[in-house]
Scaffold this motif. Structure first.
Motif: not given
Length: 179
Positions: A163-165, A96-98, A126-128
């Motif tokens: 956010t993806i798990y 994860h970014s950000c 676009l953080r994953n």
């Protein structure tokens, strides 16, 4: 696997249906190794050995930069990932970014407490990024905004944070930090 703004198919994990999303860019871990070797050899006469974890974080950063969005390896942006193991695909890491973006009334109206203080990172959905060891050491930036997916990558309570798990990809193993 295609690059660019093409549909990306990742076969189902376990009993879950396949994931469809937009593959924005892919970067080889070996590309990051070559980049780092050029960077260190130009700075000194002897290239220093590089740890694979550092190369992996640099490959993730490079992948985000190729999408046209800024990404820095620091405590506010990209600094950790979530390791998992999938029986179908082997080991992988979801980055994860950000992670702690600056508070902004319009773009990121969430107070994350002291971790967010002094952040200059601007939130971007676009953080994953996903790295699968069994996929030729490629890093994939995932667009979670893709709404045509038969199974969304986002849980409703995490949608605003994009956010993806990692548990959706396999068994959660550990957090991996940049050091």
């Amino acid at each position: 696997v295609p690059t660019g703004m093409h549909r990306f198919y990742l076969p189902g994990f376990g009993s879950k249906p396949p994931l469809f999303c937009r593959l924005l860019v892919r970067v080889s871990l070996e590309d990051a190794d070559h980049y780092h070797a050029r960077k260190t050899s130009s700075a000194s006469s002897t290239p220093k050995p590089m740890h694979r974890s550092k190369a992996l974080f640099e490959a993730v950063q490079k992948a985000f930069l190729k999408t046209g969005r800024p990404c820095t390896i620091d405590r506010y942006d990209l600094h950790h990932g979530h390791a998992f193991f999938s029986t179908e695909h082997g080991p992988g890491i979801l980055f994860h970014s950000c992670e702690y973006p600056a508070f902004d009334n319009k773009r990121f109206p969430f107070n994350l407490g002291f971790c967010q203080e002094k952040s200059r990172t601007r939130f971007h959905p676009l953080r994953n990024a996903l790295w699968l060891c069994s996929r030729d050491n490629l890093v994939f930036v995932l667009n979670t905004l893709e709404r045509k997916s038969p199974r969304s990558l986002l849980y409703p309570e995490k949608e605003a944070l994009a956010t993806i798990y990692e548990g959706d990809f396999g068994i959660s193993l550990a957090d991996v930090y940049y050091a």
